[in-house]
Scaffold this motif. Structure first.
Motif: not given
Length: 176
Positions: A87-92, A62-70, A72-84
Motif C-alpha cells: 500500500a505504501r508503494v501504491a498509495y503513499g 479465490a485463495a489461489l488468486f490471492t496467493a498469486m497476487s501476493y 507477484e507483489l512480493s517479487s515486484a516489491i521485495p521488502h518486508a512489510g506485507g500489505a503495508y
C-alpha cells in the motif's frame, strides 16, 4: 544535531530464520483458517455435500488468486512489510499506515477466533470422552479459560522468535 561518525556504519536487517517450508506452511495455515472448522457442519446442513464441494472449490480458486497476487507483489516489491509495504508503494504513507493497522487488527481478531475455537472444540471433545464429568466449572467459563491459556502460549511462542513461530506454524498446519 550532528550525526556521530560511528552511526553511519550501523545497519539493520530482518532475520532470515524461516525456510521456504515454514513460510509455505504459515501461508497455507492462514488460508485454511478457523472457518473450515466452525462452518463446515452448518454449510453441509444448508447446502448439502455438492454445495459444500462447490463452495470449497470456489474458495480454493479465490485463495489461489490471492496467493498469486501476493506472490507477484512480493517479487515486484521485495521488502518486508506485507500489505503495508504494498500500500505504501501504491498509495503513499497515509493509506499504508491505515492498511498496516487494519492488517494487524484482522490478525488479532483471527488469532482470538482461533483460540476460542480451540477452547470450544477441545473441551467438547474431552466432554464427549467423559473426561470432564468431575469438572466443577460451567463449560462456558472453561472454554474462555482455555482460549486465554492457548493465546498466552502462542504469544510466548511468537516472543521466542521467528524460528519457533515457523516450527509451530508448520506443525499445526500439517495437523490441520
Amino acid at each position: 544535531m550532528t550525526d556521530h561518525p560511528s552511526d553511519q556504519n550501523i545497519g539493520s536487517e530482518l532475520s532470515r530464520e524461516l525456510s521456504l517450508f515454514h513460510l509455505t506452511m504459515m501461508g497455507a495455515g492462514m488460508m485454511i483458517g478457523a472457518g473450515v472448522f466452525l462452518g463446515i457442519g452448518n454449510a453441509m446442513r444448508v447446502a448439502g455435500p455438492g454445495g459444500l464441494l462447490l463452495t470449497f472449490a470456489l474458495n480454493g480458486l479465490a485463495a489461489l488468486f490471492t496467493a498469486m497476487s501476493y506472490a507477484e507483489l512480493s517479487s515486484a516489491i521485495p521488502h518486508a512489510g506485507g500489505a503495508y509495504n504494498f500500500a505504501r508503494v501504491a498509495y503513499g504513507k497515509g493509506p499504508s499506515f491505515i492498511a498496516g493497522w487494519i492488517e494487524w487488527f484482522a490478525s488479532s481478531v483471527a488469532g482470538s477466533l482461533y483460540a476460542v475455537t480451540f477452547g470450544i472444540y477441545t473441551l467438547h471433545y474431552l466432554g464427549q470422552l467423559g473426561l470432564l464429568d468431575w469438572f466443577p466449572l460451567e463449560l462456558h467459563y472453561a472454554e474462555r479459560f482455555v482460549a486465554v491459556l492457548i493465546a498466552i502460549v502462542f504469544v510466548w511462542i511468537n516472543y521466542r522468535g521467528a524460528s519457533e513461530t515457523g516450527k509451530a506454524g508448520a506443525f499445526f498446519t500439517l495437523g490441520q
